[in-house]
Design a protein around this motif. Structure first.
Motif, PDB file in Angstrom:
ATOM      1  N   VAL A   1       0.844  -1.190   0.000  1.00 33.59           N
ATOM      2  CA  VAL A   1       0.000   0.000   0.000  1.00 33.59           C
ATOM      3  C   VAL A   1       0.885   1.247   0.000  1.00 33.59           C
ATOM      4  O   VAL A   1       1.955   1.255   0.609  1.00 33.59           O
ATOM      5  N   ASP A   2       0.426   2.272  -0.699  1.00 31.30           N
ATOM      6  CA  ASP A   2       1.127   3.558  -0.708  1.00 31.30           C
ATOM      7  C   ASP A   2       0.658   4.347   0.511  1.00 31.30           C
ATOM      8  O   ASP A   2      -0.465   4.858   0.537  1.00 31.30           O
ATOM      9  N   GLU A   3       1.508   4.410   1.508  1.00 28.19           N
ATOM     10  CA  GLU A   3       1.136   5.050   2.767  1.00 28.19           C
ATOM     11  C   GLU A   3       1.047   6.566   2.668  1.00 28.19           C
ATOM     12  O   GLU A   3       0.505   7.214   3.560  1.00 28.19           O
ATOM     13  N   ASN A   4       1.545   7.142   1.598  1.00 23.02           N
ATOM     14  CA  ASN A   4       1.496   8.594   1.435  1.00 23.02           C
ATOM     15  C   ASN A   4       0.212   9.057   0.755  1.00 23.02           C
ATOM     16  O   ASN A   4      -0.460   9.961   1.247  1.00 23.02           O
ATOM     17  N   SER A   5      -0.149   8.432  -0.354  1.00 22.92           N
ATOM     18  CA  SER A   5      -1.348   8.860  -1.071  1.00 22.92           C
ATOM     19  C   SER A   5      -2.601   8.109  -0.634  1.00 22.92           C
ATOM     20  O   SER A   5      -3.712   8.512  -0.966  1.00 22.92           O
ATOM     21  N   GLU A   6      -2.451   7.041   0.103  1.00 18.47           N
ATOM     22  CA  GLU A   6      -3.579   6.209   0.541  1.00 18.47           C
ATOM     23  C   GLU A   6      -3.540   6.022   2.060  1.00 18.47           C
ATOM     24  O   GLU A   6      -3.528   4.901   2.561  1.00 18.47           O
ATOM     25  N   LYS A   7      -3.533   7.122   2.800  1.00 17.35           N
ATOM     26  CA  LYS A   7      -3.376   7.052   4.257  1.00 17.35           C
ATOM     27  C   LYS A   7      -4.464   6.211   4.939  1.00 17.35           C
ATOM     28  O   LYS A   7      -4.174   5.387   5.793  1.00 17.35           O
ATOM     29  N   LYS A   8      -5.712   6.401   4.546  1.00 13.84           N
ATOM     30  CA  LYS A   8      -6.816   5.644   5.153  1.00 13.84           C
ATOM     31  C   LYS A   8      -6.695   4.162   4.815  1.00 13.84           C
ATOM     32  O   LYS A   8      -6.870   3.303   5.680  1.00 13.84           O
ATOM     33  N   VAL A   9      -6.392   3.863   3.576  1.00 11.24           N
ATOM     34  CA  VAL A   9      -6.231   2.465   3.152  1.00 11.24           C
ATOM     35  C   VAL A   9      -5.052   1.833   3.887  1.00 11.24           C
ATOM     36  O   VAL A   9      -5.132   0.681   4.324  1.00 11.24           O
ATOM     37  N   ALA A  10      -3.969   2.583   4.042  1.00 12.48           N
ATOM     38  CA  ALA A  10      -2.802   2.063   4.757  1.00 12.48           C
ATOM     39  C   ALA A  10      -3.162   1.700   6.196  1.00 12.48           C
ATOM     40  O   ALA A  10      -2.715   0.663   6.708  1.00 12.48           O
ATOM     41  N   GLU A  11      -3.978   2.507   6.831  1.00 12.27           N
ATOM     42  CA  GLU A  11      -4.409   2.200   8.195  1.00 12.27           C
ATOM     43  C   GLU A  11      -5.286   0.947   8.223  1.00 12.27           C
ATOM     44  O   GLU A  11      -5.152   0.113   9.118  1.00 12.27           O
ATOM     45  N   GLU A  12      -6.156   0.787   7.237  1.00  9.48           N
ATOM     46  CA  GLU A  12      -6.998  -0.412   7.164  1.00  9.48           C
ATOM     47  C   GLU A  12      -6.144  -1.669   6.960  1.00  9.48           C
ATOM     48  O   GLU A  12      -6.416  -2.709   7.562  1.00  9.48           O
ATOM     49  N   VAL A  13      -5.130  -1.566   6.128  1.00 12.77           N
ATOM     50  CA  VAL A  13      -4.229  -2.694   5.884  1.00 12.77           C
ATOM     51  C   VAL A  13      -3.480  -3.045   7.163  1.00 12.77           C
ATOM     52  O   VAL A  13      -3.331  -4.219   7.516  1.00 12.77           O
ATOM     53  N   ARG A  14      -3.029  -2.044   7.866  1.00 11.88           N
ATOM     54  CA  ARG A  14      -2.325  -2.276   9.129  1.00 11.88           C
ATOM     55  C   ARG A  14      -3.225  -2.987  10.138  1.00 11.88           C
ATOM     56  O   ARG A  14      -2.803  -3.920  10.822  1.00 11.88           O
ATOM     57  N   ARG A  15      -4.489  -2.582  10.190  1.00 12.95           N
ATOM     58  CA  ARG A  15      -5.447  -3.246  11.090  1.00 12.95           C
ATOM     59  C   ARG A  15      -5.675  -4.705  10.667  1.00 12.95           C
ATOM     60  O   ARG A  15      -5.828  -5.584  11.515  1.00 12.95           O
ATOM     61  N   ALA A  16      -5.690  -4.961   9.357  1.00 15.92           N
ATOM     62  CA  ALA A  16      -5.848  -6.339   8.867  1.00 15.92           C
ATOM     63  C   ALA A  16      -4.682  -7.204   9.322  1.00 15.92           C
ATOM     64  O   ALA A  16      -4.866  -8.375   9.681  1.00 15.92           O
ATOM     65  N   LYS A  17      -3.491  -6.651   9.335  1.00 16.69           N
ATOM     66  CA  LYS A  17      -2.313  -7.391   9.812  1.00 16.69           C
ATOM     67  C   LYS A  17      -2.433  -7.664  11.312  1.00 16.69           C
ATOM     68  O   LYS A  17      -2.198  -8.786  11.773  1.00 16.69           O
ATOM     69  N   LYS A  18      -2.815  -6.650  12.059  1.00 18.76           N
ATOM     70  CA  LYS A  18      -2.960  -6.819  13.507  1.00 18.76           C
ATOM     71  C   LYS A  18      -4.025  -7.849  13.851  1.00 18.76           C
ATOM     72  O   LYS A  18      -3.902  -8.567  14.839  1.00 18.76           O
ATOM     73  N   ALA A  19      -5.061  -7.944  13.009  1.00 18.82           N
ATOM     74  CA  ALA A  19      -6.150  -8.898  13.236  1.00 18.82           C
ATOM     75  C   ALA A  19      -5.803 -10.300  12.740  1.00 18.82           C
ATOM     76  O   ALA A  19      -6.588 -11.235  12.910  1.00 18.82           O
ATOM     77  N   GLY A  20      -4.638 -10.459  12.106  1.00 21.43           N
ATOM     78  CA  GLY A  20      -4.222 -11.767  11.623  1.00 21.43           C
ATOM     79  C   GLY A  20      -4.833 -12.164  10.291  1.00 21.43           C
ATOM     80  O   GLY A  20      -4.750 -13.320   9.886  1.00 21.43           O
ATOM     81  N   ARG A  21      -5.408 -11.217   9.574  1.00 19.27           N
ATOM     82  CA  ARG A  21      -6.033 -11.518   8.277  1.00 19.27           C
ATOM     83  C   ARG A  21      -5.005 -11.654   7.166  1.00 19.27           C
ATOM     84  O   ARG A  21      -5.253 -12.313   6.162  1.00 19.27           O
ATOM     85  N   ILE A  22      -3.864 -10.999   7.313  1.00 24.09           N
ATOM     86  CA  ILE A  22      -2.785 -11.084   6.328  1.00 24.09           C
ATOM     87  C   ILE A  22      -1.494 -11.428   7.056  1.00 24.09           C
ATOM     88  O   ILE A  22      -1.387 -11.237   8.264  1.00 24.09           O
TER      89      ILE A  22
END
Length: 126
Positions: free
Chosen positions: A85-106
């Motif tokens: 994920v592009d953490e600069n242009s997709e800040k909200k998406v980057a946060e969602e991806v990070r939450r998916a990792k914390k939840a064990g989905r990825i």
């Protein structure tokens, strides 16, 4: 040999990632770039790692990527799912991806701003 399947919106970016992974002499990667998310599933039984871009536009949104993840894990539970994920242009998406990792989905996520050498090193640890 470990199969890495790469799916990104822009083929030039996917090709650059594949080139970086192929160029590392210490890794044992066999790389396949696929042009559509649907193409990923044909490799689901042999893939060791699936590397997919996530952004705010279908079909690359997180929800769609997680559906692909679920389908892959049904037939190949050992396959590692890595999202880019592009953490600069997709800040909200980057946060969602990070939450998916914390939840064990990825299994892992990476930011688009990392260096090619770090990408290769990270992928080699999976």
């Amino acid at each position: 040999m470990r199969w890495v399947i790469v799916n990104m919106k822009d083929y030039i970016f996917a090709d650059a990632v594949a080139g970086a992974l192929r160029g590392d002499k210490g890794s044992d990667f066999k790389i396949e770039c696929v042009s559509t998310p649907e193409d990923i599933l044909q490799y689901s039984k042999i893939a060791s790692i699936i590397l997919m871009e996530v952004n705010g536009y279908p079909p690359y949104v997180l929800e769609e990527r997680l559906k692909i993840r679920d389908a892959i894990k049904e037939v190949n539970p050992d396959c590692k799912i890595v999202l880019v994920v592009d953490e600069n242009s997709e800040k909200k998406v980057a946060e969602e991806v990070r939450r998916a990792k914390k939840a064990g989905r990825i299994d892992q996520f990476i930011y688009g701003s990392i260096s090619a050498s770090y990408l290769v090193a990270l992928m080699d640890t999976l």
